[in-house]
Write a protein that holds these residues in place. Structure first.
Motif, PDB file in Angstrom:
ATOM      1  N   TYR A   2       4.950  -0.686   8.465  1.00  0.00           N
ATOM      2  CA  TYR A   2       3.952   0.135   7.781  1.00  0.00           C
ATOM      3  C   TYR A   2       4.489   0.385   6.382  1.00  0.00           C
ATOM      4  N   ASP A  17       4.239   2.243   3.238  1.00  0.00           N
ATOM      5  CA  ASP A  17       3.636   3.479   2.746  1.00  0.00           C
ATOM      6  C   ASP A  17       3.443   3.412   1.236  1.00  0.00           C
ATOM      7  N   ARG A  18       4.575   3.287   0.506  1.00  0.00           N
ATOM      8  CA  ARG A  18       4.490   3.308  -0.957  1.00  0.00           C
ATOM      9  C   ARG A  18       5.780   2.783  -1.575  1.00  0.00           C
ATOM     10  N   VAL A  58       0.730   3.412  -3.980  1.00  0.00           N
ATOM     11  CA  VAL A  58       0.560   3.803  -2.581  1.00  0.00           C
ATOM     12  C   VAL A  58      -0.211   2.668  -1.907  1.00  0.00           C
ATOM     13  N   TYR A  59       0.361   2.134  -0.833  1.00  0.00           N
ATOM     14  CA  TYR A  59      -0.248   0.986  -0.153  1.00  0.00           C
ATOM     15  C   TYR A  59      -0.927   1.379   1.160  1.00  0.00           C
ATOM     16  N   GLU A  60      -0.197   2.077   2.024  1.00  0.00           N
ATOM     17  CA  GLU A  60      -0.701   2.451   3.351  1.00  0.00           C
ATOM     18  C   GLU A  60      -1.252   1.238   4.098  1.00  0.00           C
ATOM     19  N   THR A  68      -0.404  -2.101   6.959  1.00  0.00           N
ATOM     20  CA  THR A  68       0.384  -2.460   8.137  1.00  0.00           C
ATOM     21  C   THR A  68       0.462  -3.978   8.282  1.00  0.00           C
ATOM     22  N   PRO A  98      11.289   5.778  10.025  1.00  0.00           N
ATOM     23  CA  PRO A  98      11.108   5.794   8.568  1.00  0.00           C
ATOM     24  C   PRO A  98      12.304   5.144   7.867  1.00  0.00           C
ATOM     25  N   LYS A 150      13.754   4.196   3.878  1.00  0.00           N
ATOM     26  CA  LYS A 150      13.629   4.278   2.417  1.00  0.00           C
ATOM     27  C   LYS A 150      14.761   3.423   1.858  1.00  0.00           C
ATOM     28  N   HIS A 168       9.148   2.640   0.600  1.00  0.00           N
ATOM     29  CA  HIS A 168       9.091   3.566   1.722  1.00  0.00           C
ATOM     30  C   HIS A 168       8.290   2.900   2.835  1.00  0.00           C
ATOM     31  N   LEU A 169       8.976   2.654   3.973  1.00  0.00           N
ATOM     32  CA  LEU A 169       8.382   1.937   5.097  1.00  0.00           C
ATOM     33  C   LEU A 169       8.577   2.715   6.395  1.00  0.00           C
ATOM     34  N   SER A 170       7.846   2.302   7.405  1.00  0.00           N
ATOM     35  CA  SER A 170       8.141   2.697   8.789  1.00  0.00           C
ATOM     36  C   SER A 170       8.175   1.403   9.578  1.00  0.00           C
TER      37      SER A 170
END
Length: 131
Positions: A7, A9-10, A57-59, A61, A107, A109, A124-126
């Motif tokens: 995921y 995030d940004r 910001v991407y958001e 998956t 999470p 980073k 920044h990922l998950s």
């Protein structure tokens, strides 16, 4: 076979690579297994491009089908979308095995660009892995 889920995030504090206007960043993910004699490539995926943005910001998956996370390395390349040739804005490598991934997102980073003056750039990922 398992599924690695990323995921995105940004990204933050990206360095501007354009002379006119701001950079148009996108993130490219490459996954490979580092073996003793021969590395195995599991493909690449790319995010959308964010125009004139240094804190995009991407958001979004992404999913990779992989046999294991053993010896797997995820490369995140931050690129600037340009007409002639895309510029590299930064990159990082993440050894998945060391994260102890499960189906619960972890999470992450990671620093993609190290600045001498000012703040460093990060993605920044998950990440999660389900068998």
């Amino acid at each position: 076979m398992g599924i690695l889920t990323i995921y995105l995030d940004r990204a933050t504090n990206l360095k501007d690579k354009d002379t006119i206007g701001k950079s148009d960043p996108y993130i490219k993910f490459e996954l490979e297994q580092n073996n003793t004699f021969k590395d195995k490539d599991y493909g690449e995926m790319k995010s959308t491009t964010k125009s004139n943005e240094l804190n995009p910001v991407y958001e979004e998956t992404f999913h990779f089908n992989i046999p294991t996370i053993e010896n797997m390395e995820l490369t995140c390349k931050v690129m600037d979308d340009d007409t002639l040739k895309d510029d590299k804005m930064g990159k990082c490598k993440i050894k998945l095995e060391k994260l102890g991934l499960s189906d619960t997102p972890t999470p992450v980073k990671e620093k993609v660009y190290n600045r001498i003056m000012g703040e460093d750039a990060y993605v920044h990922l998950s990440l999660s892995y389900t068998e």
